[in-house]
Design a protein around this motif. Structure first.
Motif, PDB file in Angstrom:
ATOM      1  N   VAL A 170       0.810  -1.220   0.000  1.00  0.00           N
ATOM      2  CA  VAL A 170       0.000   0.000   0.000  1.00  0.00           C
ATOM      3  C   VAL A 170       0.845   1.273   0.000  1.00  0.00           C
ATOM      4  O   VAL A 170       0.289   2.375   0.127  1.00  0.00           O
ATOM      5  CB  VAL A 170      -0.954   0.022   1.214  1.00  0.00           C
ATOM      6  N   GLN A 171       2.142   1.156  -0.160  1.00  0.00           N
ATOM      7  CA  GLN A 171       2.994   2.337  -0.090  1.00  0.00           C
ATOM      8  C   GLN A 171       2.797   3.251  -1.312  1.00  0.00           C
ATOM      9  O   GLN A 171       2.505   2.787  -2.414  1.00  0.00           O
ATOM     10  CB  GLN A 171       4.458   1.934   0.025  1.00  0.00           C
ATOM     11  N   PRO A 172       2.946   4.559  -1.131  1.00  0.00           N
ATOM     12  CA  PRO A 172       2.709   5.513  -2.229  1.00  0.00           C
ATOM     13  C   PRO A 172       3.557   5.237  -3.468  1.00  0.00           C
ATOM     14  O   PRO A 172       3.078   5.413  -4.598  1.00  0.00           O
ATOM     15  CB  PRO A 172       3.072   6.862  -1.604  1.00  0.00           C
ATOM     16  N   GLN A 173       4.803   4.786  -3.270  1.00  0.00           N
ATOM     17  CA  GLN A 173       5.671   4.548  -4.434  1.00  0.00           C
ATOM     18  C   GLN A 173       5.150   3.394  -5.281  1.00  0.00           C
ATOM     19  O   GLN A 173       5.191   3.449  -6.517  1.00  0.00           O
ATOM     20  CB  GLN A 173       7.100   4.250  -3.976  1.00  0.00           C
ATOM     21  N   ALA A 174       4.669   2.340  -4.626  1.00  0.00           N
ATOM     22  CA  ALA A 174       4.126   1.202  -5.363  1.00  0.00           C
ATOM     23  C   ALA A 174       2.830   1.595  -6.065  1.00  0.00           C
ATOM     24  O   ALA A 174       2.589   1.222  -7.223  1.00  0.00           O
ATOM     25  CB  ALA A 174       3.885   0.029  -4.408  1.00  0.00           C
ATOM     26  N   ARG A 175       1.988   2.339  -5.377  1.00  0.00           N
ATOM     27  CA  ARG A 175       0.737   2.797  -5.990  1.00  0.00           C
ATOM     28  C   ARG A 175       1.012   3.718  -7.178  1.00  0.00           C
ATOM     29  O   ARG A 175       0.299   3.672  -8.193  1.00  0.00           O
ATOM     30  CB  ARG A 175      -0.119   3.503  -4.942  1.00  0.00           C
ATOM     31  N   ALA A 176       2.033   4.531  -7.070  1.00  0.00           N
ATOM     32  CA  ALA A 176       2.377   5.431  -8.180  1.00  0.00           C
ATOM     33  C   ALA A 176       2.829   4.635  -9.402  1.00  0.00           C
ATOM     34  O   ALA A 176       2.515   5.005 -10.545  1.00  0.00           O
ATOM     35  CB  ALA A 176       3.463   6.409  -7.741  1.00  0.00           C
ATOM     36  N   ALA A 177       3.564   3.546  -9.170  1.00  0.00           N
ATOM     37  CA  ALA A 177       4.013   2.710 -10.287  1.00  0.00           C
ATOM     38  C   ALA A 177       2.824   2.061 -10.989  1.00  0.00           C
ATOM     39  O   ALA A 177       2.795   1.966 -12.220  1.00  0.00           O
ATOM     40  CB  ALA A 177       4.978   1.646  -9.781  1.00  0.00           C
ATOM     41  N   PHE A 178       1.832   1.627 -10.215  1.00  0.00           N
ATOM     42  CA  PHE A 178       0.629   1.046 -10.821  1.00  0.00           C
ATOM     43  C   PHE A 178      -0.168   2.118 -11.558  1.00  0.00           C
ATOM     44  O   PHE A 178      -0.654   1.887 -12.679  1.00  0.00           O
ATOM     45  CB  PHE A 178      -0.232   0.389  -9.745  1.00  0.00           C
ATOM     46  N   ALA A 179      -0.291   3.282 -10.955  1.00  0.00           N
ATOM     47  CA  ALA A 179      -1.026   4.375 -11.590  1.00  0.00           C
ATOM     48  C   ALA A 179      -0.385   4.777 -12.909  1.00  0.00           C
ATOM     49  O   ALA A 179      -1.082   5.167 -13.864  1.00  0.00           O
ATOM     50  CB  ALA A 179      -1.100   5.575 -10.647  1.00  0.00           C
ATOM     51  N   LYS A 180       0.934   4.664 -12.997  1.00  0.00           N
ATOM     52  CA  LYS A 180       1.630   5.006 -14.240  1.00  0.00           C
ATOM     53  C   LYS A 180       1.245   4.047 -15.361  1.00  0.00           C
ATOM     54  O   LYS A 180       1.141   4.445 -16.523  1.00  0.00           O
ATOM     55  CB  LYS A 180       3.137   4.996 -14.020  1.00  0.00           C
ATOM     56  N   LEU A 181       1.033   2.765 -15.021  1.00  0.00           N
ATOM     57  CA  LEU A 181       0.567   1.817 -16.025  1.00  0.00           C
ATOM     58  C   LEU A 181      -0.757   2.278 -16.631  1.00  0.00           C
ATOM     59  O   LEU A 181      -0.945   2.235 -17.856  1.00  0.00           O
ATOM     60  CB  LEU A 181       0.394   0.430 -15.400  1.00  0.00           C
ATOM     61  N   LEU A 182      -1.670   2.734 -15.790  1.00  0.00           N
ATOM     62  CA  LEU A 182      -2.960   3.209 -16.283  1.00  0.00           C
ATOM     63  C   LEU A 182      -2.804   4.499 -17.075  1.00  0.00           C
ATOM     64  O   LEU A 182      -3.468   4.687 -18.108  1.00  0.00           O
ATOM     65  CB  LEU A 182      -3.923   3.410 -15.108  1.00  0.00           C
ATOM     66  N   LYS A 183      -1.915   5.363 -16.625  1.00  0.00           N
ATOM     67  CA  LYS A 183      -1.665   6.606 -17.345  1.00  0.00           C
ATOM     68  C   LYS A 183      -1.097   6.335 -18.732  1.00  0.00           C
ATOM     69  O   LYS A 183      -1.361   7.079 -19.688  1.00  0.00           O
ATOM     70  CB  LYS A 183      -0.701   7.487 -16.540  1.00  0.00           C
ATOM     71  N   ASN A 184      -0.358   5.238 -18.847  1.00  0.00           N
ATOM     72  CA  ASN A 184       0.225   4.876 -20.143  1.00  0.00           C
ATOM     73  C   ASN A 184      -0.797   4.269 -21.099  1.00  0.00           C
ATOM     74  O   ASN A 184      -0.465   3.973 -22.248  1.00  0.00           O
ATOM     75  CB  ASN A 184       1.374   3.889 -19.940  1.00  0.00           C
ATOM     76  N   GLY A 185      -2.030   4.072 -20.622  1.00  0.00           N
ATOM     77  CA  GLY A 185      -3.071   3.609 -21.521  1.00  0.00           C
ATOM     78  C   GLY A 185      -3.685   2.264 -21.200  1.00  0.00           C
ATOM     79  O   GLY A 185      -4.661   1.852 -21.832  1.00  0.00           O
ATOM     80  N   TRP A 186      -3.115   1.548 -20.221  1.00  0.00           N
ATOM     81  CA  TRP A 186      -3.689   0.254 -19.836  1.00  0.00           C
ATOM     82  C   TRP A 186      -4.963   0.466 -19.028  1.00  0.00           C
ATOM     83  O   TRP A 186      -5.033   1.348 -18.175  1.00  0.00           O
ATOM     84  CB  TRP A 186      -2.674  -0.556 -19.017  1.00  0.00           C
ATOM     85  N   ALA A 187      -5.970  -0.362 -19.283  1.00  0.00           N
ATOM     86  CA  ALA A 187      -7.253  -0.256 -18.584  1.00  0.00           C
ATOM     87  C   ALA A 187      -7.351  -1.334 -17.518  1.00  0.00           C
ATOM     88  O   ALA A 187      -7.097  -2.510 -17.781  1.00  0.00           O
ATOM     89  CB  ALA A 187      -8.407  -0.389 -19.577  1.00  0.00           C
ATOM     90  N   ASP A 188      -7.727  -0.948 -16.319  1.00  0.00           N
ATOM     91  CA  ASP A 188      -7.935  -1.850 -15.189  1.00  0.00           C
ATOM     92  C   ASP A 188      -9.307  -2.500 -15.360  1.00  0.00           C
ATOM     93  O   ASP A 188     -10.334  -1.901 -15.051  1.00  0.00           O
ATOM     94  CB  ASP A 188      -7.834  -1.048 -13.898  1.00  0.00           C
ATOM     95  N   ALA A 189      -9.337  -3.754 -15.855  1.00  0.00           N
ATOM     96  CA  ALA A 189     -10.590  -4.379 -16.282  1.00  0.00           C
ATOM     97  C   ALA A 189     -11.601  -4.512 -15.152  1.00  0.00           C
ATOM     98  O   ALA A 189     -12.799  -4.267 -15.339  1.00  0.00           O
ATOM     99  CB  ALA A 189     -10.304  -5.742 -16.913  1.00  0.00           C
ATOM    100  N   LEU A 190     -11.158  -4.930 -13.969  1.00  0.00           N
ATOM    101  CA  LEU A 190     -12.102  -5.091 -12.860  1.00  0.00           C
ATOM    102  C   LEU A 190     -12.734  -3.759 -12.475  1.00  0.00           C
ATOM    103  O   LEU A 190     -13.929  -3.695 -12.173  1.00  0.00           O
ATOM    104  CB  LEU A 190     -11.401  -5.711 -11.652  1.00  0.00           C
TER     105      LEU A 190
END
Length: 257
Positions: A170-190
């Motif tokens: 749950v750390q901010p750095q890990a969440r930021a890395a995941f958020a970057k995936l979505l920013k790059n265009g990947w869609a979180d299907a769930l």
């Protein structure tokens, strides 16, 4: 087409539950993580009898990933390691073309305890994942990146608690890395299918957390833009987590038209 991801938490120990789930859920493609089995120990024969071909990268202890294909469809492996660090020998990434879709099966590092070298490795691994998947996105291929990301993306993806506040998930750095995936265009299907529901995929064995529904969402299926347009439905097969001697994860899945 139905695509699923499932952290089996020891593929041989939990093989009966895995085979029962494959029989009932019938995913066309399934990504497995945390095999806890060497290359030679993977239960290929049992899965073949169940109607699935397989490609896998085994490893004892905590790692190992596999991609299964129903009706023995061809699995054309394109990568067995996440690029970016030639010294990384942990089996955490497998990529293959299956039935016209490029499938990346990921098992991101847990990162605990943090701070420390394990958390540093987690962040470096997620950075490499972002770099590589950006190239997949640029290629235009219909692609899904599925697996155990070991990241709880937002506070709404975990039950109300403070007990996980110091955890790497749950750390901010890990969440930021995941958020970057979505920013790059990947869609979180769930989240596309269920914007307001928790959709937990993991419940610790401790303190009766499954019965209390004290869960986390750390298993994700990310879709390229072409597959996002084809998303019909998604879900989590919670019932398997309540079986005797279960994995601490439940399978998450999507259906594409």
């Amino acid at each position: 087409m139905k695509i699923a991801t499932f952290n089996v938490n020891n593929v041989n120990k939990h093989l009966p539950n895995l085979l029962a789930w494959l029989k009932s859920s019938k995913p066309d493609i399934a990504c497995l993580q945390e095999l806890k089995a060497s290359q030679s120990e993977f239960p290929e024969v049992a899965l073949r009898k169940a109607g699935y071909s397989a490609a896998w990268v085994g490893q004892r202890a905590w790692n190992g990933v596999a991609i299964l294909a129903r009706k023995k469809s061809d699995i054309i492996v394109t990568r067995r390691r996440l690029p970016g660090d030639p010294n990384d020998d942990q089996s955490r990434y497998l990529e293959a073309a299956v039935s016209g879709v490029l499938v990346a099966c990921v098992y991101a590092p847990n990162g605990n305890p943090q701070p420390g070298p394990k958390f540093d490795y987690k962040l470096a691994w997620l950075k490499r994942l972002n770099t590589h998947t950006a190239k997949l996105m640029k290629s235009g291929a219909p692609a899904v990146v599925a697996g155990d990301f070991n990241v709880v993306p937002t506070p709404s993806d975990i039950y109300p608690t403070k007990s996980w506040n110091k955890d790497a998930l749950v750390q901010p750095q890990a969440r930021a890395a995941f958020a970057k995936l979505l920013k790059n265009g990947w869609a979180d299907a769930l989240r596309e299918a269920y914007p307001d529901e928790p959709m937990y995929t993991f419940w610790s064995y401790w303190r009766n957390r499954f019965d209390r529904d004290a869960g986390l969402r750390i298993d994700h299926l990310l879709l390229s833009p072409t597959l996002r347009q084809r998303l019909v439905s998604a879900g989590v097969d919670r019932a398997i987590r309540g079986k005797p001697d279960p994995s601490d994860h439940a399978p998450a899945w999507i259906v594409l038209k």
